[in-house]
Design an enzyme around this catalytic site. Sequence first.
Site, short mmCIF file in Angstrom:
data_model
loop_
_atom_site.label_atom_id
_atom_site.label_comp_id
_atom_site.label_asym_id
_atom_site.label_seq_id
_atom_site.Cartn_x
_atom_site.Cartn_y
_atom_site.Cartn_z
N GLN A 99 1.36 -10.97 -51.38
CA GLN A 99 1.01 -12.31 -50.90
C GLN A 99 0.94 -12.31 -49.37
O GLN A 99 1.95 -12.11 -48.69
CB GLN A 99 1.99 -13.38 -51.37
N HIS A 174 -2.05 -16.71 -49.21
CA HIS A 174 -1.15 -17.85 -49.37
C HIS A 174 -1.79 -19.08 -48.70
O HIS A 174 -1.63 -19.33 -47.53
CB HIS A 174 0.21 -17.53 -48.72
N ARG A 226 -3.96 -18.83 -53.50
CA ARG A 226 -2.98 -19.81 -53.98
C ARG A 226 -3.19 -21.15 -53.27
O ARG A 226 -3.26 -21.18 -52.04
CB ARG A 226 -1.56 -19.30 -53.73
N ASN A 234 6.31 -29.31 -45.92
CA ASN A 234 5.97 -28.93 -44.55
C ASN A 234 5.06 -29.95 -43.86
O ASN A 234 4.19 -29.60 -43.06
CB ASN A 234 5.32 -27.53 -44.49
N GLY A 313 8.60 -19.03 -61.26
CA GLY A 313 9.39 -18.73 -60.08
C GLY A 313 10.85 -18.58 -60.45
O GLY A 313 11.31 -17.49 -60.83
#
Length: 361
Positions: A99, A174, A226, A234, A313
Amino acid sequence: MTSTKFLSHAEFGPIHFKNRVFMAPMTRSRAPQNVPTDLMVEYYTQRASAGLIFSEGTQISPQGVGYIFTPGIHTEEQIKGWKKITSSVHGAGGLIFCQLWHVGRVSHPEFQNGQLPVAPSAIPFKGQAFTLKGPMDTVTPRALTLDEVKSTINDFKNAALAAKSAGFDGVEIHGANGYLPAQFLEDGSNQRTDQYGGSIENRARFLLEITDAAIGVWGPERVSVRLSPRNPFNGMSDSQPEKTYLYVIEQLQKRKLGILHFMESVQLPQGIKPLAPEVRKIFSGFLVLNSGYDRESAGSVVERGGADAVSFGSLFIANPDLPERFAKKAHLATPEKSTFYGGDSKGYTDYPKLDHEKKSG
Ligand SMILES: Cc1cc2nc3c(=O)[nH]c(=O)nc-3n(C[C@H](O)[C@H](O)[C@H](O)COP(=O)(O)O)c2cc1C
């Protein structure tokens, strides 16, 4: 009932996925010098039964760093470290994509030799960076110049090449969770007036040029992107998220992108229409869904053709042999949050496999 399709193999161009239970990318902050360690070899190898492992976010350049102890893929030492991981994962029959990560404004001067972090525009967000000195308030970033935008795209290309030298099976851009590509994409963080800002087409340009660079290195089938629309993490916001993201996905489709790794919670708040079914209509490559799935919900979405695979995850943190546990409808261990980021083998490589769990329990 869990579908058998979910646990069955998939052929995608040159890639053979042995099942559709993928491991989501997870930062675990166990690379003290930003170099992959032998402990990481053990961690990833333990999880090689995933249909595909997405590595943790891996910075493409020193400027891309935003958290302590995260690995990079821009020095010889880092490539050497990753080589050990990829060859061990392959030895255990697994596949692993790298990634590629640049955090943009989520970084902090502490990680940048006192310099400001960079972003599309000098727009701050309220948050905290986790530095060696502890949590520190985020700062107003500096806008990248046009030349710097181009050289950052080149950094992504070099990282894609480095991932090839390191023996990965492909790369993932990413583009989610409010890091640099998402900061370009969403108008809450991008007020540029050049060809990288303004219209949706312009804001998408950075992500698409990075994707083109990665495809140039790997071919389309071995590149994943992704995305996480409508994710406020964020400090992110966009005035027309559906339109913005569906445009991007149409463009990715035009490029015959291999994998789209689409993050959308399986349980959306009431009144919010899921975008995944729309995405499925537009995108004909390998669609991987993520966020909040369990055995039942993942089995059912794959069975009805809503996705080709699902990534997990937190379940993969505590259950290194997750596909086997799903197949056996076995007990699932709960991950310990206090050891998610940083530390040693505790909460990292000491979660037992099912057969060991049975013996000891
Ligand atoms: C400890 C931890 C670290 C994460 N780090 C990353 C990361 O480096 N890159 C990324 O794209 N997502 C990261 N995520 C998000 C996961 O990939 C995933 O989207 C999230 O855990 C939701 O999936 P789940 O419900 O199966 O856990 C992280 C999540 C966790 C729990």
